[in-house]
Design a protein around this motif. Sequence first.
Motif, mmCIF file in Angstrom:
data_model
loop_
_atom_site.group_PDB
_atom_site.id
_atom_site.type_symbol
_atom_site.label_atom_id
_atom_site.label_comp_id
_atom_site.label_asym_id
_atom_site.label_seq_id
_atom_site.Cartn_x
_atom_site.Cartn_y
_atom_site.Cartn_z
ATOM 1 N N SER A 136 0.869 -1.179 0.000
ATOM 2 C CA SER A 136 0.000 0.000 0.000
ATOM 3 C C SER A 136 0.897 1.216 0.000
ATOM 4 N N VAL A 178 1.342 3.417 2.270
ATOM 5 C CA VAL A 178 2.054 3.527 3.542
ATOM 6 C C VAL A 178 3.125 2.458 3.645
ATOM 7 N N THR A 234 6.038 3.410 1.470
ATOM 8 C CA THR A 234 6.798 4.520 2.025
ATOM 9 C C THR A 234 7.764 4.058 3.101
ATOM 10 N N TRP A 276 10.151 11.189 7.626
ATOM 11 C CA TRP A 276 8.796 10.654 7.712
ATOM 12 C C TRP A 276 8.185 10.879 9.096
ATOM 13 N N GLY A 315 4.742 12.637 9.668
ATOM 14 C CA GLY A 315 3.715 12.000 10.486
ATOM 15 C C GLY A 315 3.121 12.958 11.499
ATOM 16 N N PHE A 365 0.783 15.474 9.596
ATOM 17 C CA PHE A 365 -0.520 14.937 9.202
ATOM 18 C C PHE A 365 -1.404 14.617 10.410
ATOM 19 N N SER A 366 -0.797 14.217 11.512
ATOM 20 C CA SER A 366 -1.597 13.967 12.715
ATOM 21 C C SER A 366 -2.139 15.261 13.295
ATOM 22 N N GLY A 371 -5.378 14.452 9.861
ATOM 23 C CA GLY A 371 -5.505 13.537 8.736
ATOM 24 C C GLY A 371 -5.374 12.074 9.150
ATOM 25 N N LEU A 417 -3.982 9.874 7.418
ATOM 26 C CA LEU A 417 -2.643 9.422 7.037
ATOM 27 C C LEU A 417 -1.677 9.513 8.216
ATOM 28 N N LEU A 431 -2.104 6.434 10.314
ATOM 29 C CA LEU A 431 -1.510 5.264 9.663
ATOM 30 C C LEU A 431 0.009 5.303 9.719
ATOM 31 N N MET A 432 0.570 6.468 9.494
ATOM 32 C CA MET A 432 2.023 6.606 9.540
ATOM 33 C C MET A 432 2.548 6.353 10.955
ATOM 34 N N GLN A 454 2.408 2.640 11.708
ATOM 35 C CA GLN A 454 3.414 1.886 10.968
ATOM 36 C C GLN A 454 4.807 2.062 11.571
#
Length: 215
Positions: free
Chosen positions: A37, A39, A42, A148, A152, A155-156, A160, A162, A165-166, A169
């Motif tokens: 995917s 993520v 990445t 990243w 992260g 986006f948090s 978002g 994403l 998810l980041m 991960q």
Amino acid sequence: MGELRSFRRFSDLALSEDLVQLFLSNGIEYKLVEVGSPVDTTFGGGAQAVVHEIKIYQRDFEKARNILSAHAEVMMLNVDKTHYLFDFTNEELYDVLLKPDEWSELDHMLSTKILRDRGENISKDLIASLKTQRLADLTEPEASQMGWVYAGYFFSLIGGLLGLLMGWQIWNGTKTLPGGKKVYSYCHSDRKHGRNIFLIGLVIFPVVIISSLLS
């Protein structure tokens, strides 16, 4: 019974067919899945966006390797000089021996034979040493991924999905070693950031969703 774990990955679905047939004829339970995917790609150290993965139970790993080794020995009887490995340099053949998880059992077995035919001293001790070195290399976590991590947090903080998810991960991402054991993919400091990113997103994301519904 435990969980199914990654045994082999293939960039082309057709390459998995021989392995699937061997597992079917030898009673090894497996699952063939398509993984990958945005993520995963990445944070996968350059892995392909989509790969086909065969998973089996860890209890069957040794049995599966023995089956593949026996199958490779039979295939060795029909290998001729047109096989691509005969065009490899010694350095390239040693790389096959160092990374058996990236090659088939036939490739590994044939590389050993070619090197020995070329006068190289490929002993069982050397093979064992290369296997130990490879396992140590694979066990090492990824180098710090601060770029990243910053992304992260961004986006948090803006709410978002994403970011969630980041964060998850980086915090919990794992990789499966050749023996079936799972280890964390990222270093301890990055994993701490991943946890913080996830927790921030866990708070802000629902607020953003509720606000958009009420507006």
